[in-house]
Design a protein around this motif. Structure first.
Motif, mmCIF file in Angstrom:
data_model
loop_
_atom_site.group_PDB
_atom_site.id
_atom_site.type_symbol
_atom_site.label_atom_id
_atom_site.label_comp_id
_atom_site.label_asym_id
_atom_site.label_seq_id
_atom_site.Cartn_x
_atom_site.Cartn_y
_atom_site.Cartn_z
ATOM 1 N N ASP A 3 0.814 -1.215 0.000
ATOM 2 C CA ASP A 3 0.000 0.000 0.000
ATOM 3 C C ASP A 3 0.849 1.267 0.000
ATOM 4 N N LYS A 4 2.119 1.137 -0.345
ATOM 5 C CA LYS A 4 3.000 2.295 -0.439
ATOM 6 C C LYS A 4 2.764 3.002 -1.782
ATOM 7 N N PRO A 5 2.611 4.323 -1.772
ATOM 8 C CA PRO A 5 2.438 5.036 -3.041
ATOM 9 C C PRO A 5 3.632 4.817 -3.963
ATOM 10 N N LYS A 6 3.326 4.686 -5.241
ATOM 11 C CA LYS A 6 4.368 4.515 -6.248
ATOM 12 C C LYS A 6 4.705 5.867 -6.873
ATOM 13 N N LEU A 7 5.980 6.043 -7.221
ATOM 14 C CA LEU A 7 6.415 7.175 -8.036
ATOM 15 C C LEU A 7 6.273 6.699 -9.478
ATOM 16 N N ILE A 8 5.344 7.304 -10.216
ATOM 17 C CA ILE A 8 5.005 6.828 -11.555
ATOM 18 C C ILE A 8 5.396 7.869 -12.597
ATOM 19 N N VAL A 87 5.814 2.992 -14.828
ATOM 20 C CA VAL A 87 5.658 3.938 -15.933
ATOM 21 C C VAL A 87 4.227 3.865 -16.432
ATOM 22 N N LEU A 88 3.649 5.014 -16.712
ATOM 23 C CA LEU A 88 2.370 5.104 -17.413
ATOM 24 C C LEU A 88 2.693 5.596 -18.817
ATOM 25 N N ARG A 89 2.522 4.732 -19.815
ATOM 26 C CA ARG A 89 2.838 5.084 -21.210
ATOM 27 C C ARG A 89 1.571 5.554 -21.891
ATOM 28 N N LEU A 90 1.548 6.834 -22.249
ATOM 29 C CA LEU A 90 0.404 7.407 -22.947
ATOM 30 C C LEU A 90 0.532 7.145 -24.445
ATOM 31 N N PRO A 91 -0.573 7.173 -25.174
ATOM 32 C CA PRO A 91 -0.538 6.904 -26.608
ATOM 33 C C PRO A 91 0.254 7.955 -27.383
ATOM 34 N N GLY A 92 0.738 7.537 -28.536
ATOM 35 C CA GLY A 92 1.421 8.440 -29.454
ATOM 36 C C GLY A 92 2.850 8.005 -29.713
ATOM 37 N N ASP A 93 3.302 8.272 -30.924
ATOM 38 C CA ASP A 93 4.670 7.936 -31.299
ATOM 39 C C ASP A 93 5.651 8.785 -30.509
ATOM 40 N N SER A 94 6.620 8.129 -29.890
ATOM 41 C CA SER A 94 7.643 8.838 -29.122
ATOM 42 C C SER A 94 8.812 7.904 -28.865
ATOM 43 N N ALA A 95 9.949 8.206 -29.494
ATOM 44 C CA ALA A 95 11.147 7.395 -29.272
ATOM 45 C C ALA A 95 11.568 7.463 -27.806
ATOM 46 N N GLY A 96 11.463 8.647 -27.199
ATOM 47 C CA GLY A 96 11.846 8.806 -25.797
ATOM 48 C C GLY A 96 10.963 7.990 -24.868
ATOM 49 N N ALA A 97 9.647 8.024 -25.100
ATOM 50 C CA ALA A 97 8.731 7.255 -24.257
ATOM 51 C C ALA A 97 8.932 5.760 -24.461
ATOM 52 N N ASP A 98 9.211 5.362 -25.714
ATOM 53 C CA ASP A 98 9.495 3.949 -25.971
ATOM 54 C C ASP A 98 10.771 3.524 -25.236
ATOM 55 N N GLN A 99 11.752 4.415 -25.202
ATOM 56 C CA GLN A 99 12.994 4.141 -24.460
ATOM 57 C C GLN A 99 12.704 4.031 -22.966
ATOM 58 N N ASP A 100 11.823 4.883 -22.456
ATOM 59 C CA ASP A 100 11.432 4.815 -21.041
ATOM 60 C C ASP A 100 10.804 3.454 -20.722
ATOM 61 N N VAL A 101 9.937 2.982 -21.610
ATOM 62 C CA VAL A 101 9.282 1.683 -21.414
ATOM 63 C C VAL A 101 10.322 0.568 -21.416
ATOM 64 N N ALA A 102 11.246 0.616 -22.373
ATOM 65 C CA ALA A 102 12.289 -0.422 -22.442
ATOM 66 C C ALA A 102 13.148 -0.412 -21.183
ATOM 67 N N THR A 103 13.500 0.779 -20.712
ATOM 68 C CA THR A 103 14.304 0.895 -19.487
ATOM 69 C C THR A 103 13.535 0.343 -18.290
ATOM 70 N N ALA A 104 12.267 0.719 -18.194
ATOM 71 C CA ALA A 104 11.441 0.243 -17.076
ATOM 72 C C ALA A 104 11.341 -1.274 -17.091
ATOM 73 N N ARG A 105 11.064 -1.828 -18.249
ATOM 74 C CA ARG A 105 10.952 -3.293 -18.346
ATOM 75 C C ARG A 105 12.274 -3.957 -17.991
ATOM 76 N N GLY A 106 13.373 -3.361 -18.443
ATOM 77 C CA GLY A 106 14.689 -3.902 -18.123
ATOM 78 C C GLY A 106 14.981 -3.888 -16.635
ATOM 79 N N ARG A 107 14.359 -2.965 -15.930
ATOM 80 C CA ARG A 107 14.543 -2.860 -14.476
ATOM 81 C C ARG A 107 13.450 -3.596 -13.712
ATOM 82 N N GLY A 108 12.562 -4.275 -14.444
ATOM 83 C CA GLY A 108 11.504 -5.048 -13.807
ATOM 84 C C GLY A 108 10.357 -4.210 -13.264
ATOM 85 N N LEU A 109 10.206 -2.986 -13.772
ATOM 86 C CA LEU A 109 9.132 -2.100 -13.305
ATOM 87 C C LEU A 109 7.861 -2.336 -14.116
ATOM 88 N N PRO A 110 6.710 -2.211 -13.484
ATOM 89 C CA PRO A 110 5.472 -2.336 -14.250
ATOM 90 C C PRO A 110 5.295 -1.161 -15.217
#
Length: 127
Positions: A3-8, A87-110
């Motif tokens: 029940d700890k708040p997440k930094l998203i 990470v909350l990934r919003l719709p739309g083409d974005s290389a930076g956001a895609d990189q954020d998702v890849a980094t998050a997944r690599g770190r085991g983050l939802p």
């Protein structure tokens, strides 16, 4: 249940598709920021990389379309993700956001693709 708040990190298009148009980038930032309240209302702490990166750029005398931006925007998100819980990934083409998702997944983050997927820690708020 934790029940700890997440930094998203809210990730989505900022410069993508704008051709450097300041009004288009401002509109993209407004779309990112529109997700901040629902994340907060769910009991978590929203953060957007540009909230940190843009003041860093301004303090260096640069803006988001100048060459220095690539050395600040992406590294800021990467450093920020070292502290984020999801990470909350919003719709739309974005290389930076895609990189954020890849980094998050690599770190085991939802990675969430809809605010409704984020676990609520507080009762439903009316938005």
């Amino acid at each position: 249940m934790n029940d700890k708040p997440k930094l998203i990190l809210i990730a989505g298009p900022y410069r993508s598709g704008t051709d450097g148009d300041p009004q288009a980038m401002a509109a993209n930032l407004a779309r990112l920021e529109a997700a901040a309240w629902p994340v907060f209302a769910a009991g978590h702490l929203p953060v957007i990389g540009e909230w940190i990166a843009l003041p860093v750029l301004r303090s260096a005398g640069a803006g988001p379309t100048e060459p220095l931006a690539d050395q600040v925007l992406y590294p800021t998100a990467d450093r920020l993700l070292a502290h984020c819980d999801a990470v909350l990934r919003l719709p739309g083409d974005s290389a930076g956001a895609d990189q954020d998702v890849a980094t998050a997944r690599g770190r085991g983050l939802p990675v969430y693709y809809d605010i409704a997927e984020i676990p609520r820690l507080t009762p439903q708020e009316s938005v």
